[in-house]
Scaffold this motif. Structure first.
Motif, PDB file in Angstrom:
ATOM      1  N   LYS A   1       0.832  -1.202   0.000  1.00 16.29           N
ATOM      2  CA  LYS A   1       0.000   0.000   0.000  1.00 16.29           C
ATOM      3  C   LYS A   1       0.862   1.245   0.000  1.00 16.29           C
ATOM      4  N   GLY A   2       0.497   2.180  -0.872  1.00 16.65           N
ATOM      5  CA  GLY A   2       1.240   3.428  -0.960  1.00 16.65           C
ATOM      6  C   GLY A   2       2.453   3.363  -1.871  1.00 16.65           C
ATOM      7  N   ARG A   3       2.820   2.167  -2.311  1.00 11.01           N
ATOM      8  CA  ARG A   3       3.987   2.011  -3.185  1.00 11.01           C
ATOM      9  C   ARG A   3       3.607   1.453  -4.551  1.00 11.01           C
ATOM     10  N   PHE A   4       2.635   0.586  -4.585  1.00  9.15           N
ATOM     11  CA  PHE A   4       2.225  -0.053  -5.830  1.00  9.15           C
ATOM     12  C   PHE A   4       0.871   0.503  -6.278  1.00  9.15           C
ATOM     13  N   THR A   5       0.681   0.553  -7.599  1.00  8.75           N
ATOM     14  CA  THR A   5      -0.588   0.991  -8.162  1.00  8.75           C
ATOM     15  C   THR A   5      -0.989   0.063  -9.296  1.00  8.75           C
ATOM     16  N   ILE A   6      -2.198  -0.454  -9.209  1.00  3.90           N
ATOM     17  CA  ILE A   6      -2.721  -1.286 -10.284  1.00  3.90           C
ATOM     18  C   ILE A   6      -3.672  -0.451 -11.132  1.00  3.90           C
ATOM     19  N   SER A   7      -3.679  -0.711 -12.428  1.00  3.38           N
ATOM     20  CA  SER A   7      -4.602  -0.026 -13.322  1.00  3.38           C
ATOM     21  C   SER A   7      -4.906  -0.950 -14.499  1.00  3.38           C
ATOM     22  N   ARG A   8      -5.956  -0.615 -15.215  1.00  3.78           N
ATOM     23  CA  ARG A   8      -6.315  -1.425 -16.382  1.00  3.78           C
ATOM     24  C   ARG A   8      -6.736  -0.520 -17.518  1.00  3.78           C
ATOM     25  N   ASP A   9      -6.446  -0.971 -18.725  1.00  5.78           N
ATOM     26  CA  ASP A   9      -6.786  -0.247 -19.940  1.00  5.78           C
ATOM     27  C   ASP A   9      -7.583  -1.206 -20.809  1.00  5.78           C
ATOM     28  N   SER A  10      -8.878  -1.015 -20.846  1.00  9.31           N
ATOM     29  CA  SER A  10      -9.735  -1.929 -21.599  1.00  9.31           C
ATOM     30  C   SER A  10      -9.517  -1.818 -23.097  1.00  9.31           C
ATOM     31  N   ALA A  11      -9.085  -0.658 -23.563  1.00  8.28           N
ATOM     32  CA  ALA A  11      -8.828  -0.492 -24.997  1.00  8.28           C
ATOM     33  C   ALA A  11      -7.644  -1.351 -25.438  1.00  8.28           C
ATOM     34  N   LYS A  12      -6.731  -1.588 -24.508  1.00  7.44           N
ATOM     35  CA  LYS A  12      -5.541  -2.374 -24.832  1.00  7.44           C
ATOM     36  C   LYS A  12      -5.587  -3.772 -24.223  1.00  7.44           C
ATOM     37  N   ASN A  13      -6.682  -4.106 -23.534  1.00  6.54           N
ATOM     38  CA  ASN A  13      -6.795  -5.416 -22.880  1.00  6.54           C
ATOM     39  C   ASN A  13      -5.583  -5.701 -22.004  1.00  6.54           C
ATOM     40  N   THR A  14      -5.182  -4.701 -21.252  1.00  2.45           N
ATOM     41  CA  THR A  14      -3.954  -4.806 -20.475  1.00  2.45           C
ATOM     42  C   THR A  14      -4.166  -4.282 -19.057  1.00  2.45           C
ATOM     43  N   VAL A  15      -3.547  -4.960 -18.122  1.00  3.77           N
ATOM     44  CA  VAL A  15      -3.514  -4.487 -16.744  1.00  3.77           C
ATOM     45  C   VAL A  15      -2.065  -4.183 -16.390  1.00  3.77           C
ATOM     46  N   TYR A  16      -1.872  -3.137 -15.605  1.00  5.51           N
ATOM     47  CA  TYR A  16      -0.525  -2.685 -15.263  1.00  5.51           C
ATOM     48  C   TYR A  16      -0.307  -2.745 -13.756  1.00  5.51           C
ATOM     49  N   LEU A  17       0.945  -2.897 -13.387  1.00  6.77           N
ATOM     50  CA  LEU A  17       1.330  -2.790 -11.995  1.00  6.77           C
ATOM     51  C   LEU A  17       2.527  -1.852 -11.917  1.00  6.77           C
ATOM     52  N   GLN A  18       2.288  -0.654 -11.450  1.00  8.43           N
ATOM     53  CA  GLN A  18       3.356   0.317 -11.242  1.00  8.43           C
ATOM     54  C   GLN A  18       3.923   0.108  -9.843  1.00  8.43           C
ATOM     55  N   MET A  19       5.192  -0.183  -9.762  1.00  7.12           N
ATOM     56  CA  MET A  19       5.838  -0.459  -8.489  1.00  7.12           C
ATOM     57  C   MET A  19       6.891   0.607  -8.216  1.00  7.12           C
ATOM     58  N   ASN A  20       6.689   1.367  -7.168  1.00  3.74           N
ATOM     59  CA  ASN A  20       7.617   2.417  -6.775  1.00  3.74           C
ATOM     60  C   ASN A  20       8.220   2.100  -5.415  1.00  3.74           C
ATOM     61  N   SER A  21       9.294   2.789  -5.100  1.00  8.47           N
ATOM     62  CA  SER A  21       9.955   2.619  -3.797  1.00  8.47           C
ATOM     63  C   SER A  21      10.189   1.144  -3.494  1.00  8.47           C
ATOM     64  N   LEU A  22      10.717   0.462  -4.462  1.00  8.42           N
ATOM     65  CA  LEU A  22      10.925  -0.986  -4.316  1.00  8.42           C
ATOM     66  C   LEU A  22      11.947  -1.292  -3.229  1.00  8.42           C
ATOM     67  N   ILE A  23      11.713  -2.368  -2.538  1.00  8.28           N
ATOM     68  CA  ILE A  23      12.598  -2.842  -1.471  1.00  8.28           C
ATOM     69  C   ILE A  23      12.997  -4.282  -1.786  1.00  8.28           C
ATOM     70  N   PRO A  24      14.100  -4.754  -1.212  1.00  8.55           N
ATOM     71  CA  PRO A  24      14.534  -6.124  -1.513  1.00  8.55           C
ATOM     72  C   PRO A  24      13.459  -7.177  -1.231  1.00  8.55           C
ATOM     73  N   GLU A  25      12.597  -6.911  -0.276  1.00  7.23           N
ATOM     74  CA  GLU A  25      11.527  -7.866   0.056  1.00  7.23           C
ATOM     75  C   GLU A  25      10.500  -8.000  -1.066  1.00  7.23           C
ATOM     76  N   ASP A  26      10.538  -7.120  -2.039  1.00  5.03           N
ATOM     77  CA  ASP A  26       9.633  -7.229  -3.181  1.00  5.03           C
ATOM     78  C   ASP A  26      10.155  -8.216  -4.233  1.00  5.03           C
ATOM     79  N   THR A  27      11.355  -8.698  -4.033  1.00  4.93           N
ATOM     80  CA  THR A  27      11.927  -9.653  -4.977  1.00  4.93           C
ATOM     81  C   THR A  27      11.094 -10.921  -5.033  1.00  4.93           C
TER      82      THR A  27
END
Length: 123
Positions: free
Chosen positions: A64-90
């Motif tokens: 929470k507060g670091r990752f953002t999910i979004s979807r684009d129906s025109a492109k049939n695609t879902v995205y995951l924007q990951m910011n402030s990554l930490i080693p535990e996200d590996t």
């Protein structure tokens, strides 16, 4: 439904990555979409999910507060924007989809899965 995940890689702690998951073979607009991850020696966990309408979103507390999910129906695609990554996200990150009400985003099984994409965060 076929799902193709991409965008993983190696990044330093504090950096960002954006994952993409392209869907085909189904009606994208009718599917809830989720991102899961599995680290070595750990169980697979749900990171975030977005309802078919895009209105309802779930985030695990750890992102929470670091990752953002979004979807684009025109492109049939879902995205995951990951910011402030930490080693535990590996982990290997997987996208998945299922139909059903938004209330089931974080519970129950997902029916369709993409191949994983590796995310490695160095310290």
């Amino acid at each position: 439904v076929q799902l193709q995940a991409s965008g993983g890689g190696l990044v330093q702690a504090g950096g960002s990555l954006r994952l993409s998951c392209a869907a085909s073979g189904g009606t994208f607009r009718s599917y809830n979409m989720g991102w899961f991850r599995q680290a070595p020696g750990k169980e697979r966990e749900l990171v975030t999910a977005i309802s078919w309408s895009g209105i309802t979103i779930y985030y695990a507390d750890s992102v929470k507060g670091r990752f953002t999910i979004s979807r684009d129906s025109a492109k049939n695609t879902v995205y995951l924007q990951m910011n402030s990554l930490i080693p535990e996200d590996t982990a290997v990150y997987y996208c998945a989809s299922k139909q059903g009400p938004a209330s089931t985003l974080a519970v129950g099984r997902y029916d369709y899965w993409g191949q994983g994409t590796q995310v490695t965060v160095s310290s």
